[in-house]
Each structure stands twice: as structure tokens, then as C-alpha cells.
Write a protein that holds these residues in place. Sequence first.
Motif, PDB file in Angstrom:
ATOM      1  N   THR A 416       0.712  -1.055  -0.138  1.00 10.45           N
ATOM      2  CA  THR A 416      -0.230  -0.038  -0.040  1.00 10.45           C
ATOM      3  C   THR A 416       0.795   1.272   0.031  1.00 10.45           C
ATOM      4  OG1 THR A 416      -1.767  -1.080   1.230  1.00 10.45           O
ATOM      5  CG2 THR A 416      -1.744   1.179   0.915  1.00 10.45           C
ATOM      6  N   VAL A 573      -1.755  11.737  -2.499  1.00 13.19           N
ATOM      7  CA  VAL A 573      -1.616  10.229  -2.411  1.00 13.19           C
ATOM      8  C   VAL A 573      -0.721  10.243  -3.899  1.00 13.19           C
ATOM      9  CG1 VAL A 573      -2.741   7.913  -2.827  1.00 13.19           C
ATOM     10  CG2 VAL A 573      -3.954   9.956  -1.681  1.00 13.19           C
ATOM     11  N   TYR A 593       2.122   6.115  -2.490  1.00 17.56           N
ATOM     12  CA  TYR A 593       1.431   5.332  -3.167  1.00 17.56           C
ATOM     13  C   TYR A 593       2.148   5.277  -4.400  1.00 17.56           C
ATOM     14  CZ  TYR A 593      -2.260   3.635  -6.381  1.00 17.56           C
ATOM     15  OH  TYR A 593      -2.819   2.885  -7.345  1.00 17.56           O
ATOM     16  N   TRP A 595       1.370   4.205  -8.183  1.00 20.31           N
ATOM     17  CA  TRP A 595       0.548   3.372  -8.969  1.00 20.31           C
ATOM     18  C   TRP A 595       0.582   2.513 -10.047  1.00 20.31           C
ATOM     19  CZ3 TRP A 595      -0.306   4.009 -14.600  1.00 20.31           C
ATOM     20  CH2 TRP A 595       0.783   4.243 -15.239  1.00 20.31           C
ATOM     21  N   ASP A 598       0.425  -1.030  -8.483  1.00 18.48           N
ATOM     22  CA  ASP A 598      -0.961  -1.345  -7.896  1.00 18.48           C
ATOM     23  C   ASP A 598      -1.978  -1.492  -9.035  1.00 18.48           C
ATOM     24  OD1 ASP A 598      -3.078  -1.624  -6.375  1.00 18.48           O
ATOM     25  OD2 ASP A 598      -3.734   0.655  -6.274  1.00 18.48           O
ATOM     26  N   LEU A 604      -4.962   1.647  -3.854  1.00 21.42           N
ATOM     27  CA  LEU A 604      -5.762   2.963  -3.915  1.00 21.42           C
ATOM     28  C   LEU A 604      -6.973   2.818  -2.970  1.00 21.42           C
ATOM     29  CD1 LEU A 604      -5.657   5.753  -4.856  1.00 21.42           C
ATOM     30  CD2 LEU A 604      -6.501   5.073  -6.717  1.00 21.42           C
ATOM     31  N   ILE A 607      -6.632   3.196   0.435  1.00 24.02           N
ATOM     32  CA  ILE A 607      -6.248   4.462   0.945  1.00 24.02           C
ATOM     33  C   ILE A 607      -7.572   5.459   0.915  1.00 24.02           C
ATOM     34  CG2 ILE A 607      -4.819   6.456   0.425  1.00 24.02           C
ATOM     35  CD1 ILE A 607      -2.718   4.616  -0.823  1.00 24.02           C
TER      36      ILE A 607
END
Length: 761
Positions: A416, A573, A593, A595, A598, A604, A607
Motif C-alpha cells: 500500500t 496520494v 502510493y 500507481w 497497484d 488505492l 487508501i
Amino acid sequence: MPERARLIGEIEVAARSLSPYWPLPGFVAINPLRGWEDQAFARAVESATRYQGGRGYWRPATETLSDLDARWHSGTAAVNRHLILALSAFCDQGQAAWTMPNRHHGLYRAWRAVALHDPLLPGRRRLRKLPDTALACLQRLMAEVPAGEVRIERLRGHLHALPGWSAFVRWRAQRDSDPWQEHAPVTVVDLLAVRLALCHCLDVTETEGLAHAPADHGGIERLQAREARWRTPLLQRLQQRATQAPAERPPPKAQLVFCIDVRSEVLRRHLEATGPYETLGFAGFFGVPMAWQGLDEADAVASCPVLVDPQHLVREHAHRRGSKAIRQWRGRQRWRQLGKRLADQLKSGIAASFAYVEASGWAFGLSMAQANLAPRRERLQAQPPSTATHIRVAESDGHGIAHDQQIFYAEAALKTMGLIEDFAPLVVLCGHGGETVNNPYARALDCGACGGHSGGPNARVMTQILNQRRVRAALATRGIEIPEDTVFLAAEHNTTTDEVRLLDDEAVPPERATALQQLMTDLARARHGAAAERCRQLPNTSGDPVAAVEQRCRDWSEVRPEWALAGNAAFLVGPRWLSAELDLQGRCFLHSYDWESDGRGRALEIILTAPMVVAHWINSQYYFSTVDPQVFGAGSKTTQTVVGRLGVLQGNGSDLMTGLPEQSVLRSDGQPQHEPLRLLTVVHAPPERIEAVIQRNGVLQRLFDNEWVAVAAIDPRSGDVRQRQPGGSWPLQDAAAAHHARTSPSAATPRHPSPVSEYAL
């Protein structure tokens, strides 16, 4: 539908407009208008102020005491006064020496038995003819009110006559496992039955409205203009960073994971300026939904967000090698507790209290003088020395965390926050908490992600998990390879003084001792810089900044020990390089974070649906406590009275105050430290990924579509900034408007919030 079932359903509908309330021992931020979040922001403000009075938008004029007094001189004022006395006595959580009898029967029955003998209650003999149960009483007294919307409206009016007390009753009624709810059960039905019974005794036949403030028709436009002035330059700066290649930096000597709290941004920035350190942001409970029971504590406390139920109980134990230090600490604790119990008994006795004051006044005078003249004196600590204690994370006797769950929490946390490779030799998980004395709102300075408690225990638990060989081996099979020589350490950031203290540092091998010493030296340098920055905003500070903030936290008379989260306005974020080296002035929550790692947007989703929602609650509490401290805040600290160890009243009797004191948000009367803006969430990810997450979660649709929170995307593929509109469109940010806002003299972001007169457009 049976009449009683219909009435219960109508009560539930009416009560949905109440916002939850967490008592002072576990005080956490909450949106005071959360019950209206299903409406658009402007409409919700209209609805809330219709029932509760007050203002929903900032205006330069202070609310006056005469306006406040008007709320308590309507036809229901006598009902309010009697009901406050009843609730204060019944809901007491250990403060009162003499408690209301028969509390185990519930609020209505216990109150009715006492009220029948209350000479100050006119018409009390009428109570004899009312039913013995709360629901039956309510049904009789509401019999002439038409069922449906009319009755719901009437019930809602009764609840919002004292919205603070009503919110607390509803909160406690939903917690069957709460020991106080077991001891003194209370429900919303009880509350309404007592209120209607009081109306019956006092011949109050209608629910009169409160003294509402005039409608503020231009409020939403002024708010939007202020938000645009602050947000546009921020988005422009972030866009510039997004279109540039991240600067080449040497490998970090250490990585430090701080809570997303806006106060951490200041210390992170100063630490990164001292050398090659990498900082990351993650919710301060470090992804472990646990209850924590400290050494010799009788009860465990939930050390996780209030949105989450604790799944594990983790206990603290004494080291054998630290037995001497523990014995000394326990001895001090016993004497302190004995003295406190004796003082409480003497103060609360009818006759003894007078002699006690006469006899002990000199001692309290000396204590107060010492607190003023020697504020840096070492205080007896309430917590045991961490070097003499340890925790047992492994599952045993129903406590601890099973091995497979440890792996799950470790993987979820690392993925995360985007820390899945390039680990530094030292990785420090840094929880946080505040330090103050004589402060009912001390929990408001602690970690909201830990349920209003310090985050050190969570850091210790996750550190122990990540240092286990078995856990690391399992993580390696899932694509996260932690080098064998990487050591995880637990620490705690004192947000009042910016000191960072290591916990359980015996895990450091000798070959890391030099690196650790350098880190502590650099943290001390960062502390000095952060303290100096904070002192520029804190009133009445001079001299050495570290000494100044230490003095504030130990001064029993200090009403502003720190500004806490005042000024918060955005939730970022993305990777740290996006905001690194930008002075965000302690106004942004920072959540790490990545991206690209993920793929399905699951990290996300976590979060946005957990930490961001908590950030929204914090932002809303600060917003409404600023625009109307008397109605949505807690008034002034100087006129507060702690009641029942659960909350505060204004003076000796008022509604239960649910927000923050004036001193937490205002520099002085009419001059805010906190600029009341709604939260802006900025995500470094493709807009379509963010939208997919929003469409999967109703809570996000409600917050974004109803404009409680604004959300913008910085598209990592192009660097474009797109801000979501209600309904789901993502128009491109107007570059010309952004440039104009950035270069316009009125758009400059002030170092401190402007005077009130400059806020009014």
C-alpha cells in the motif's frame, strides 16, 4: 405494521442525522454534519443550521455571547436544563462520587424513580400516570402526532435540541460490549421518553426552534473562491514536479515511515534536508487492527481507526533483565494512584472537602509554583520504560496474531505504501502522539488512525513482524524481498516537541550502531528546525525553539500546547518525490502510493476508503469548529467543565460540546489559525483508475458527488491535472486560469492564515 415497530423505525430515521461522538478518553475527529452527508454540502449546511442554529460558513464577525444565550431562552430551555442534569448523572463514567441509583434499569426508569421526588420539577406527579417502560411512554406521548414524516420531523427536532448529548447516547447505545453501557444501559428511545416526559410535566407542547443565525446566501460562493485561491497554486506546483524527472539521489541511509498526519510533513521535510534519507507516509496504525494492553493496564484500548474493529489483542510484558526498572516504575505508580484516590475521596466528601482544601492549599500552591518556575523538571512518567518491556506478537492463549495474518498485514502495508524494493539498511516505523498536561483534549493531539491513542505500540508490533525470518521468507514468495541485513526499528514522534524516541532499539545489530547514531543526530537537527518553524506560529514563544516547545507541553496553564492539525487542507496520494522539497507548511496529509505497482487499484481503494475518510473527518471537524466554535466546536477552554469523564460542557450546564475548543483553531477572538476549507484529495494516478475505485464504493460517491471532498488526478502518463466534477467527469485543469491564480497578488499563499477581514470576500 404494528404501531410500536413503526415508531421504532421512525426514531431510527430521525436519529440518522446525528453525528457519532467519541468520549474524551478516546476522542477522535468526526464530521459534525456526518448525519447529513447524503445531501450536497450547501444543502447539508442549510439542514444542520436549521435544526441546531449556528453558522456553516466563515464570516469575520464573532458569534456573540448574546447569540449563544438566545439558544437557551426558548420555551424548551427548562426541558433542556432538566434533561442535561439527568444525562450528566446517569451517563457518568466514574467521575461522580455519588451516582444515580438504579442505573442498571436504564435511563428512563432510573430517572423516573428519582424525578418523582424532585421538588424542582413542576408537575412531577404526572409521571405516576406514565407507563413504566420508555417505548410505551413515548408511544403514549406521541399518540396525537401523525405517523410518517410529521412524526419523524418532530422526533428529529427533539434530538437536535441537544445534539451533543443525543449523539453520545446513540453512540453508546450501539456498543453493547462497552462496560459502561452494561452498567448503565441507555438508548435513544430512553432519551426521547425522558425528554417527552419532561415536556409533559412542564406543559411544553411544541418543539420550539433554536435561535437560528440568518441565512448566509453567499457563503458557498465565498468558500469556493477561497478554496480556488489555495488549491490552484498547489496543483500547479505538483503538476510541475510531475512533468519533471525525479532528481537523482544517493541511496538512502535510512527510510522512515511516518503517519500521514499533517504534523509529520514538517519533520519529514527538515529530516530530508539533513542528508540522504527517504521518508514515506502511511496511516499511523501501520495496518494492524489491534487492541493494545500496556503493562499493568486493567483494560485494553482499540489502537486502530474507529472505522475498524480490533481483530487482535496484543499485550506488553516485562523483561526479566529490566526487572529493577519495572519494580521502580511500579512503586512510583502505586504511590501516585494511592495519592490520587485519597485526594479524590477527600475532595468529593461532604464534610472532608472543606477541611481538605484548607489543609492542602499550601501543597497545591507549591506544586503550581514549581510547575511554573521549573517546567522542564523531569516528570514521573505514566508509561513504563520501553527498554524494560517487550511484546509478544505470536498467537498464544487467544492473544497475539497468527503467523499467516502477520504475513497478510506485512504484505498489505508494504504494498500500500509502495515499499516493495530498494530497502535501506535501517527502516524506522514512526508512530506519533502528543504530550500535554491538564488538557481534557489530550487525545485530540494523539493519532487518529490509532483511535485517539499514541501510535508507538502499533509501530512496535509491525516492526516485530517485519523482522521475523519466517515472515520475510513468505514475503519473498510474493515478490517482496527484504535484504537480510535490513533492520526495522520502532519509534514514536512526539508532535508537541518534535522529539523522535526509539522503542525496542535492542534489535539493532552492532554493525548498524554507527548508522543509528548518525540518524539520531540528524533527527535532533530536524527537530530543531521543525520546532523553530512551529514557534513562528505559536504565540508567546521566544529563545531556543526546542526549549520553548518543551516548556509549552509541560505547562499546566497552557491553552495552546501545539496547533495539532490546524491548517489541514489537502490529502496527497503519491510517491514522495512528487512533493519532496516543496514547503507544504504542515497543511497536507501525505500518503505514499505507487500507481504502477497497484495494477487493479486495490491499494488505492484502501487508501481512499479508510485514511482519506479519516482525513475528511478531521478536516470537517476543524472547518466547523472554526466557523462556529460555540455550536459545532467546544467553545472556550476557560469556561469548560468536564462532565462524567466523557466530555465537556460550557459553564455548569450546556449541551455536550462535540468539537474542538476555540484555542485549537483561533489565534485570538475572530482571528483563525485554521483556514476553513474543504479537503482536496490529489492522487498521482490515471483518472480512470480513480473513477473505477469511486464507482465501487458508495461512501466515495457520496463524499465526492456531494462536494464534501474535492478530488483531482495528476495523470502520471501526461502530467495533466484533472479535477473530478459531481457525476464522474474529469475535465482538464484550465492552465490559463491556473497561471492567473498563481501570478495574481491575491493568490499568494500566506505563511500564516490571513487576518479575518481578509478572509471575507
